[in-house]
Scaffold this active site. Structure first.
Site, PDB file in Angstrom:
ATOM      1  CG  ASP A  79       6.633  -9.575  16.752  1.00 46.43           C
ATOM      2  OD1 ASP A  79       5.755  -8.941  17.378  1.00 46.43           O
ATOM      3  OD2 ASP A  79       6.549 -10.798  16.509  1.00 46.43           O
ATOM      4  CB  SER A 159      -7.276   4.334  22.380  1.00 48.28           C
ATOM      5  OG  SER A 159      -8.563   4.411  21.778  1.00 48.28           O
ATOM      6  CE1 TYR A 173      -7.024  -0.233  19.884  1.00 44.66           C
ATOM      7  CE2 TYR A 173      -9.007   0.949  20.543  1.00 44.66           C
ATOM      8  CZ  TYR A 173      -7.712   0.956  20.071  1.00 44.66           C
ATOM      9  OH  TYR A 173      -7.099   2.143  19.779  1.00 44.66           O
ATOM     10  CE  LYS A 177      -4.487   1.054  22.069  1.00 45.52           C
ATOM     11  NZ  LYS A 177      -3.061   1.409  21.871  1.00 45.52           N
TER      12      LYS A 177
END
Length: 273
Positions: A79, A159, A173, A177
């Site tokens: 994890d 990304s 998100y 990133k």
């Protein structure tokens, strides 16, 4: 004092790309992009530990890799939001392989919610996996790599969202990133004296199990067609594949890229031009 990285100018090409005798950890490696990365690293000769929150799936993926290539391949529960879990998986890799040469921070999530509808818990979860997970993995990797003259390389899967805004609903998100891209630069500065390179790879959208499920989760109200158009814009005449990204990661992991640290390579089919 900064460690001098070896000059590979006289090394034959086949040896430059070979990972024979090296050991790699890939987080979130049980499927999708992580599995594609693990497969290419194993094909190049690296022993692999796949860390995944789903331990059974990690072991299944590891068995598949071992069946395809003459390398050692292990699956372990990991994890990435839990530093103790990351440390335990790294300890397993170190004990089984003696050393960790390559660490790929691949695990990530991207639930889609408009900013005004995003609860604190969702924001915290995205940053816990995507940003703190990279920090936990990089810190643990560096602790293991720093104890030997071999050094190593840490590769962060960023990304295109680390360079620009993207589809509606991905504020958390995109923020996470951008954070990973920043950590890639800063860790390169801090780890260079330890003989450790740090690189990022920023993929465009590629069809994986997780990506397709997330895209399908868009409701008609969120205009899923428009969101997909943003994510899949390409100048090469096709959508990218997981292996397209895995080959860029292999370049970063190999001695082909020894002059590079702190950079994030865009593997985006021209999307961010």
């Amino acid at each position: 004092m900064t460690t001098a990285f070896a000059d590979a100018s006289s090394t034959p090409l086949a040896q430059l790309i070979s990972l024979a005798g090296r050991n790699a950890v890939v987080t979130g490696g049980a499927q999708g992009l992580g599995k594609a990365i693990a497969l290419r690293l194993a094909e190049a000769g690296a022993n692999i530990l796949i860390g995944d929150v789903n331990a059974d799936r990690a072991r299944t993926a590891a068995a598949d890799i071992a069946a395809r290539f003459p390398v050692r391949s292990l699956g372990a529960a990991m994890d990435v939001t839990d530093s103790q879990s990351v440390g335990a998986a790294a300890k397993t890799a170190s004990e089984e392989f003696d050393y960790i040469d390559i660490w790929v921070n691949n695990a990530g999530i991207f639930p889609s919610l408009p900013v005004l509808e995003t609860p604190d818990e969702t924001w915290e979860q995205v940053f816990a996996v995507n940003a703190r997970g990279v920090f936990n993995g990089s810190r643990e990797a560096a602790r293991h790599m720093a104890g030997d003259d071999r050094g190593g390389v840490i590769i962060n899967i960023v990304s295109t969202a680390g360079f620009t805004g993207t589809a509606p609903g991905l504020s958390a998100y995109v923020g996470s990133k951008h954070a990973v891209r920043g950590m890639t630069k800063q860790m390169a500065l801090e780890f260079a004296p330890l003989g450790i390179r740090v690189l990022g790879v920023a993929p465009t959208f590629v069809p994986t199990e997780g990506n397709m499920a997330a895209a399908a989760a868009h409701t008609p109200r969120e205009d899923s067609g428009a969101a997909m158009a943003v994510m899949t814009n390409s100048l090469i005449g096709r959508m990218g594949t997981p292996d397209d990204i895995a080959r860029v990661v292999l370049f970063c992991a190999s001695d082909l890229s020894t002059i590079m640290t702190g950079s994030t390579l865009l593997a985006d089919a021209g999307q961010t031009i």
